[in-house]
Design a protein around this motif. Structure first.
Motif: not given
Length: 500
Positions: A58-61, A215-218, A247-251, A253-259
């Motif tokens: 919820k704190d993603a910017t 982006y590549w390191h992400d 902010w990173w989790l917000g960016k 989020e779809k991938i994190i939630r899919a895992l």
């Protein structure tokens, strides 16, 4: 002491012939029973409570979301040098509640847990890139605010020396800015803190920070290793994240939630004692931006990762155009247009060349604040991705299988780095890879330093001066004017690959 004296007297009586054998056997049976029963009373039972979880998403910017960050903005410049020395369609289910229950045990329900610490394969610190731990099955307790992972034996293990490891749970073990987590074996269940939350599924402890924001390191440092570690659990795994970056989790989020189907936990602020049957600590990097199936659970590959992304973002195309079946349709080519260092100074000329050779060409500039979801769908609609060596080429993960990627390698003997960072991973993704290395005449370094400067005349000497000089000259001060006549055969080869 009394028992030893009694045994001594009994032994003496035996040799004197005054004590029968049955009596002696009976005595040892009673003694054995007493010791067994007294040992079983070593366990105690205590009640516990549930924990309240927060939602870091919820704190993603949104302003901090995007595809690339400037090199000068990256943290730990000295650590970057160490890094370089090593290489150079279904919607996501809603978050579900944890499978937790009140805990009132010190070790029950772990019948298969090995008792001796020496029998448990815990931490691997021999990987040159990553340190990782896997407790396997047992009674494992986590306490975030003390950065502790405690391995609790079912019985007392006196006589064994408990082991302890200090792990940086980031895929690059030499990143000193990452806080360490302690993984420790206890001698007995009495040493363990009481559980406040008990889980039926495993946990994965990992860190953000380091080089993320590029982006590549992400993908290379976090998302690919996270896929390797967590995909095997089919979303039934709890993420405990240290150095959390909302902010990173917000960016992503779809991938994190899919895992993981559960809300992530800020490990640094977590004062609960969470009890799991298995905890993995750290993310393992097999190689830059790729996966070694022989080392991955279930044999996962980089092609499996790109398939996972297509499903996560609901991307429609699994294959590019086949020109042999659609001779009248123009293949679509995307040119990644960098706006800082290593940019094309004649992007429009390259686009016109591609149009003349039969491509439908689009010039794309993935801005820092562009959402991953949106740009993933755009990239997936193309058949060819063209770009200079840099983070923008990371978007190849969204291309359909068998699409073509063209990497333009800047001047300066950078071919090995280009191959390790993108060439090999692109092939692992089951994409077609083409490489075009520019000449000194195509580099703006020629205009700046002239043909007799070591930067132009002797790139090897620049490499021997250290990574800082390589980054300064060849990555940070160089732009390119691609010779379209020399580049044309590469585009024709791309069309040929799409003909198969």
């Amino acid at each position: 002491m009394g028992g030893l004296k009694m045994m001594k007297n009994l032994s003496k009586a035996w040799f004197q012939g005054s004590l029968a054998l049955p009596f002696l056997l009976g005595f040892f049976f009673v003694l054995f029973t007493y010791l067994t029963v007294s040992h079983q009373f070593a366990y105690s039972q205590t009640p516990s409570t549930h924990a309240i979880q927060t939602n870091p998403f919820k704190d993603a910017t949104p302003a901090k979301q995007g595809n690339e960050r400037r090199t000068e903005d990256l943290k730990d410049k000295d650590e970057t040098a160490k890094v370089q020395s090593h290489r150079d369609p279904s919607p996501i289910p809603k978050i579900e509640k944890n499978d937790t229950s009140s805990s009132n045990h010190f070790g029950e329900n772990f019948e298969n847990f090995k008792q001796s610490p020496t029998n448990i394969p815990i931490c691997n610190t021999h990987n040159p890139l990553s340190d990782t731990c896997d407790t396997q099955k047992g009674d494992i307790r986590t306490h975030g605010t003390s950065s502790s992972i405690l391995i609790v034996p079912k019985f007392s293990t006196e006589g064994n020396v408990p082991q302890e490891w200090r792990i940086r749970p980031y895929s690059r073990k030499h990143m000193t800015s990452i806080k360490e987590v302690t993984v420790k074996q206890l001698n007995s269940p009495q040493e363990a803190p009481l559980c406040t939350v008990d889980y039926k599924h495993p946990a994965l402890v990992f860190a953000l920070g380091g080089l993320i924001g590029n982006y590549w390191h992400d993908f290379t440092d976090v998302l690919v290793p996270l896929f390797i570690a967590s995909r095997q659990f089919d979303r039934k795994v709890q993420f405990l994240i240290t150095n959390i970056q909302p902010w990173w989790l917000g960016k992503y989020e779809k991938i994190i939630r899919a895992l993981s189907r559960y809300e992530v936990i800020d490990f640094d602020q977590d004062n609960q004692v969470r009890c799991f049957s298995r905890v993995l600590v750290g993310l393992e990097m097999h190689k830059e931006f790729s996966i070694d199936p022989s080392r991955a659970p279930n044999g996962y590959s980089m092609a499996d990762f790109t398939k996972f992304l297509r499903s996560t973002f609901n991307l429609q195309r699994d294959h590019p155009i086949r020109l042999s079946e659609n001779p009248d349709v123009k293949p679509r080519l995307m040119i990644i247009d960098r706006t800082n260092y290593r940019k094309f100074n004649n992007t429009q000329e390259i686009a016109r060349l591609a149009e003349r050779l039969g491509f439908e060409t689009i010039i794309a500039d993935p801005k820092f604040n562009l959402g991953v979801d949106e740009f993933a769908k755009t990239v997936n609609s193309f058949d060819v991705l063209l770009g200079a060596h840099g983070a923008g080429l990371t978007n190849c993960v969204f291309l359909p299988t068998n699409a073509v990627v063209i990497q333009v390698v800047p001047y300066g003997n950078l071919e090995h780095m280009a191959k390790v960072d993108f060439g090999d991973p692109i092939v692992d993704m089951k994409l077609n890879y083409l490489e075009y290395s520019i000449s000194a005449e195509e580099s703006t370094l020629m205009d700046i330093y002239g043909k007799d400067h070591p930067v132009i005349k002797d790139p090897i000497s620049i490499h021997q001066s250290g990574w800082d000089k390589v980054a300064e000259y060849y990555l940070g001060k160089q732009d390119m004017r691609v010779n379209v006549d020399r580049f044309a055969p590469t585009l024709l080869k791309a069309r040929e690959l799409l003909n198969k």
